[in-house]
Design a protein around this motif. Structure first.
Motif, PDB file in Angstrom:
ATOM      1  N   TRP A 285       0.819  -1.213   0.000  1.00 22.08           N
ATOM      2  CA  TRP A 285       0.000   0.000   0.000  1.00 22.08           C
ATOM      3  C   TRP A 285       0.854   1.265   0.000  1.00 22.08           C
ATOM      4  CZ3 TRP A 285      -4.611  -0.984  -1.476  1.00 22.08           C
ATOM      5  CH2 TRP A 285      -5.184  -2.238  -1.192  1.00 22.08           C
ATOM      6  N   ALA A 286       2.026   1.189   0.607  1.00 19.65           N
ATOM      7  CA  ALA A 286       2.936   2.339   0.547  1.00 19.65           C
ATOM      8  C   ALA A 286       3.315   2.630  -0.900  1.00 19.65           C
ATOM      9  CB  ALA A 286       4.186   2.058   1.381  1.00 19.65           C
ATOM     10  N   GLY A 287       3.584   1.569  -1.685  1.00 19.70           N
ATOM     11  CA  GLY A 287       3.902   1.762  -3.095  1.00 19.70           C
ATOM     12  C   GLY A 287       2.707   2.207  -3.904  1.00 19.70           C
ATOM     13  N   ARG A 288       1.520   1.658  -3.600  1.00 23.21           N
ATOM     14  CA  ARG A 288       0.317   2.069  -4.330  1.00 23.21           C
ATOM     15  C   ARG A 288       0.061   3.560  -4.163  1.00 23.21           C
ATOM     16  NH1 ARG A 288      -4.237  -1.300  -5.199  1.00 23.21           N
ATOM     17  NH2 ARG A 288      -5.456   0.635  -5.161  1.00 23.21           N
ATOM     18  N   ALA A 289       0.289   4.069  -2.942  1.00 21.91           N
ATOM     19  CA  ALA A 289       0.003   5.470  -2.650  1.00 21.91           C
ATOM     20  C   ALA A 289       0.985   6.413  -3.329  1.00 21.91           C
ATOM     21  CB  ALA A 289       0.026   5.705  -1.137  1.00 21.91           C
ATOM     22  N   THR A 290       2.244   6.024  -3.420  1.00 22.71           N
ATOM     23  CA  THR A 290       3.279   6.955  -3.878  1.00 22.71           C
ATOM     24  C   THR A 290       3.729   6.724  -5.314  1.00 22.71           C
ATOM     25  OG1 THR A 290       4.939   5.486  -2.902  1.00 22.71           O
ATOM     26  CG2 THR A 290       4.182   7.331  -1.566  1.00 22.71           C
ATOM     27  N   LEU A 291       3.603   5.494  -5.806  1.00 27.32           N
ATOM     28  CA  LEU A 291       4.140   5.162  -7.123  1.00 27.32           C
ATOM     29  C   LEU A 291       3.061   4.891  -8.168  1.00 27.32           C
ATOM     30  CD1 LEU A 291       6.977   2.719  -5.983  1.00 27.32           C
ATOM     31  CD2 LEU A 291       7.152   5.170  -6.427  1.00 27.32           C
ATOM     32  N   ALA A 292       1.842   4.533  -7.745  1.00 30.30           N
ATOM     33  CA  ALA A 292       0.779   4.195  -8.707  1.00 30.30           C
ATOM     34  C   ALA A 292      -0.571   4.644  -8.169  1.00 30.30           C
ATOM     35  CB  ALA A 292       0.778   2.696  -8.997  1.00 30.30           C
ATOM     36  N   PRO A 293      -0.785   5.979  -7.976  1.00 26.56           N
ATOM     37  CA  PRO A 293      -2.031   6.434  -7.368  1.00 26.56           C
ATOM     38  C   PRO A 293      -3.246   6.341  -8.283  1.00 26.56           C
ATOM     39  CG  PRO A 293      -0.704   8.300  -8.010  1.00 26.56           C
ATOM     40  CD  PRO A 293       0.128   7.076  -8.269  1.00 26.56           C
ATOM     41  N   GLY A 294      -3.041   6.231  -9.597  1.00 21.25           N
ATOM     42  CA  GLY A 294      -4.158   6.197 -10.538  1.00 21.25           C
ATOM     43  C   GLY A 294      -4.665   4.788 -10.781  1.00 21.25           C
ATOM     44  N   PRO A 295      -5.973   4.612 -10.990  1.00 31.09           N
ATOM     45  CA  PRO A 295      -6.521   3.271 -11.215  1.00 31.09           C
ATOM     46  C   PRO A 295      -5.985   2.610 -12.474  1.00 31.09           C
ATOM     47  CG  PRO A 295      -8.187   4.977 -11.597  1.00 31.09           C
ATOM     48  CD  PRO A 295      -7.017   5.651 -10.965  1.00 31.09           C
ATOM     49  N   ALA A 296      -5.590   3.380 -13.478  1.00 31.00           N
ATOM     50  CA  ALA A 296      -5.086   2.804 -14.724  1.00 31.00           C
ATOM     51  C   ALA A 296      -3.707   2.173 -14.554  1.00 31.00           C
ATOM     52  CB  ALA A 296      -5.032   3.878 -15.812  1.00 31.00           C
ATOM     53  N   GLU A 297      -3.017   2.499 -13.450  1.00 34.36           N
ATOM     54  CA  GLU A 297      -1.651   2.007 -13.264  1.00 34.36           C
ATOM     55  C   GLU A 297      -1.574   0.773 -12.367  1.00 34.36           C
ATOM     56  OE1 GLU A 297      -0.394   5.557 -11.418  1.00 34.36           O
ATOM     57  OE2 GLU A 297       0.221   6.542 -13.260  1.00 34.36           O
ATOM     58  N   ILE A 298      -2.704   0.390 -11.770  1.00 36.07           N
ATOM     59  CA  ILE A 298      -2.670  -0.654 -10.734  1.00 36.07           C
ATOM     60  C   ILE A 298      -2.245  -2.009 -11.302  1.00 36.07           C
ATOM     61  CG2 ILE A 298      -4.099  -1.961  -9.109  1.00 36.07           C
ATOM     62  CD1 ILE A 298      -5.691   0.598  -8.646  1.00 36.07           C
ATOM     63  N   GLU A 299      -2.746  -2.362 -12.484  1.00 33.14           N
ATOM     64  CA  GLU A 299      -2.440  -3.679 -13.039  1.00 33.14           C
ATOM     65  C   GLU A 299      -0.941  -3.847 -13.262  1.00 33.14           C
ATOM     66  OE1 GLU A 299      -3.523  -6.441 -16.952  1.00 33.14           O
ATOM     67  OE2 GLU A 299      -4.572  -4.548 -16.592  1.00 33.14           O
ATOM     68  N   ARG A 300      -0.283  -2.826 -13.869  1.00 29.74           N
ATOM     69  CA  ARG A 300       1.155  -2.916 -14.101  1.00 29.74           C
ATOM     70  C   ARG A 300       1.920  -2.888 -12.775  1.00 29.74           C
ATOM     71  NH1 ARG A 300       2.118   1.883 -18.142  1.00 29.74           N
ATOM     72  NH2 ARG A 300       0.288   2.651 -17.036  1.00 29.74           N
ATOM     73  N   TYR A 301       1.435  -2.080 -11.828  1.00 30.69           N
ATOM     74  CA  TYR A 301       2.080  -2.022 -10.516  1.00 30.69           C
ATOM     75  C   TYR A 301       2.029  -3.387  -9.831  1.00 30.69           C
ATOM     76  CZ  TYR A 301       2.727  -1.007  -5.570  1.00 30.69           C
ATOM     77  OH  TYR A 301       3.160  -1.037  -4.275  1.00 30.69           O
ATOM     78  N   ASP A 302       0.855  -4.035  -9.871  1.00 34.38           N
ATOM     79  CA  ASP A 302       0.722  -5.354  -9.230  1.00 34.38           C
ATOM     80  C   ASP A 302       1.672  -6.368  -9.861  1.00 34.38           C
ATOM     81  OD1 ASP A 302      -1.177  -4.323  -7.587  1.00 34.38           O
ATOM     82  OD2 ASP A 302      -2.887  -5.321  -8.503  1.00 34.38           O
ATOM     83  N   ARG A 303       1.803  -6.313 -11.188  1.00 40.62           N
ATOM     84  CA  ARG A 303       2.659  -7.275 -11.873  1.00 40.62           C
ATOM     85  C   ARG A 303       4.119  -7.120 -11.438  1.00 40.62           C
ATOM     86  NH1 ARG A 303       1.026  -6.184 -16.539  1.00 40.62           N
ATOM     87  NH2 ARG A 303       2.675  -4.805 -17.279  1.00 40.62           N
ATOM     88  N   VAL A 304       4.597  -5.895 -11.365  1.00 36.86           N
ATOM     89  CA  VAL A 304       5.991  -5.662 -10.970  1.00 36.86           C
ATOM     90  C   VAL A 304       6.184  -5.982  -9.483  1.00 36.86           C
ATOM     91  CG1 VAL A 304       7.813  -3.935 -10.807  1.00 36.86           C
ATOM     92  CG2 VAL A 304       6.283  -3.927 -12.773  1.00 36.86           C
ATOM     93  N   PHE A 305       5.194  -5.622  -8.650  1.00 35.69           N
ATOM     94  CA  PHE A 305       5.295  -5.904  -7.221  1.00 35.69           C
ATOM     95  C   PHE A 305       5.383  -7.410  -6.978  1.00 35.69           C
ATOM     96  CE2 PHE A 305       3.838  -6.632  -2.928  1.00 35.69           C
ATOM     97  CZ  PHE A 305       4.386  -5.579  -2.205  1.00 35.69           C
ATOM     98  N   ARG A 306       4.584  -8.180  -7.714  1.00 38.99           N
ATOM     99  CA  ARG A 306       4.587  -9.635  -7.557  1.00 38.99           C
ATOM    100  C   ARG A 306       5.952 -10.211  -7.941  1.00 38.99           C
ATOM    101  NH1 ARG A 306       0.567 -10.368 -10.452  1.00 38.99           N
ATOM    102  NH2 ARG A 306      -1.011 -10.205  -8.837  1.00 38.99           N
ATOM    103  N   ALA A 307       6.569  -9.639  -9.002  1.00 33.77           N
ATOM    104  CA  ALA A 307       7.879 -10.129  -9.435  1.00 33.77           C
ATOM    105  C   ALA A 307       8.960  -9.820  -8.405  1.00 33.77           C
ATOM    106  CB  ALA A 307       8.245  -9.508 -10.786  1.00 33.77           C
ATOM    107  N   PHE A 308       8.814  -8.690  -7.678  1.00 37.26           N
ATOM    108  CA  PHE A 308       9.846  -8.290  -6.720  1.00 37.26           C
ATOM    109  C   PHE A 308       9.641  -8.909  -5.342  1.00 37.26           C
ATOM    110  CE2 PHE A 308      11.717  -5.408  -9.579  1.00 37.26           C
ATOM    111  CZ  PHE A 308      12.859  -4.881  -8.997  1.00 37.26           C
TER     112      PHE A 308
END
Length: 365
Positions: free
Chosen positions: A47-70
């Motif tokens: 959630w810290a990353g969601r708030a600061t790095l991907a605040p828009g709904p259009a960015e969540i899918e790509r954010y989740d994919r990279v977060f899962r890989a890391f």
């Protein structure tokens, strides 16, 4: 988190991976992410990353994919309570219905701090209170234009042979040049030139862009700023005032054609017609802040932009209309100018200006 011996390095690498995936992640956003990660428990890193790095709904899918890989997995979609909320206090994600939660989280994440929300809010939508906070945040921006080689040379470990210093050194060894001396050209930052559109169509953004120019002018005395609407006005001296409010007021007063029409081609012609301006533009990084709604001849604008591109080392155009993902540069003036622009961005909020600073720093590297 991972068992990496350097958690901070892993957080920074995560931000770089998001940037490669196309998310607008600047250095400032990565710093905010690292601060949030230090304050929150490890379970809330997502959630810290969601708030600061991907605040828009259009960015969540790509954010989740990279977060899962890391980090291996993505938690459920219920966010923790924001920092600083008292136990039992009702807020977003705490005792709200699903409909209320969707409404509260629209456009930003649950943990987004007021500063982060302000960074990603369009200048045209800021309230008076938010505009009052803007000077402090804009002043934190650090612009680092790329370097250029100067004509001056200095002592160096390699490069061209410095015959004079080599001969002088040889006096210590009986005239034998036992130690060679070298010299190389020094490098210095390129000049930055800002051209700000203060016409009526840019009125919602003019104040914020003038604050941006004020921060730039305070950083380097060699940099220049001009305003234009129907004619060109140099505002560098006004914007060097230490007080941002007074500097913006003086610059706005000097630009007597503000809130009028837009004649970019004619204004560029005035800039290119004076010899002292040509010496400023030659080899500089030129940043034009305008929506490109040209009222004059677009062919004239194209010719003036072509000459400007030949003089400058790098031309950046910030167009707030590009904030809308559906925007296409269909206006005649914008279409005429784009072939001579090296970097086309929005510049509609603090995050986009931070991204511009990051791109200039990358050019410098």
């Amino acid at each position: 988190m991972s068992s990496s011996p350097d958690p901070l390095a892993q957080l920074v690498a995560f931000g770089h991976a998001l940037r490669r995936e196309g998310l607008a992640v600047g250095t400032g956003a990565v710093v905010e992410f690292a601060r949030a990660a230090a304050l929150l428990p490890a379970a809330d890193l997502y959630w810290a990353g969601r708030a600061t790095l991907a605040p828009g709904p259009a960015e969540i899918e790509r954010y989740d994919r990279v977060f899962r890989a890391f980090f291996g997995s993505v938690p459920g979609q219920r966010a923790p309570a924001p920092l600083g909320r008292r136990a039992g206090e009702r807020g977003p994600g705490l005792g709200m219905t699903a409909a209320e939660g969707r409404e509260a989280s629209k456009g930003t994440a649950f943990l987004a701090s007021p500063v982060e929300v302000l960074r990603r809010t369009s200048f045209g939508h800021l309230s008076e209170e938010e505009l009052a906070r803007l000077p402090e945040l804009v002043a934190r921006l650090r612009l680092s234009p790329p370097l250029r080689r100067s004509r001056r040379r200095r002592a160096a470990r390699d490069g061209e042979l410095d015959l004079r210093r080599t001969l002088r050194r040889s006096f210590r060894t009986g005239g034998e040049p036992a130690e060679l001396r070298f010299r190389a050209r020094t490098r210095k930052p390129r000049r930055l030139v800002l051209l700000l559109d203060v016409s009526r169509s840019m009125a919602p953004f003019s104040r914020a862009l003038l604050l941006f120019a004020h921060a730039a002018m305070r950083a380097d005395a060699r940099w220049e700023a001009f305003c234009f609407g129907t004619r060109l006005t140099r505002v560098s001296a006004a914007l060097r005032d230490a007080d941002p409010e007074r500097a913006v007021a003086e610059a706005a007063e000097a630009a007597v054609d503000r809130d009028g029409g837009t004649r970019i081609g004619e204004s560029l012609g005035q800039l290119l017609a004076r010899r002292e301006h040509l010496s400023v533009l030659r080899g500089a990084v030129v940043v034009i802040c305008s929506d490109g709604l040209e009222r004059g001849d677009p062919e004239l604008l194209g010719r003036r932009m072509a000459r400007l591109a030949r003089l400058a080392a790098h031309v950046v155009w910030l167009n707030p209309l590009k904030e809308d993902p559906r925007y296409e540069p269909l206006a005649r003036g914008m279409r005429a100018a784009l072939p001579f622009v090296d970097d086309f961005a929005s510049g509609h909020d603090l995050a986009s200006l931070t991204a511009l600073a990051d791109r200039l720093a990358a050019l410098r590297a």
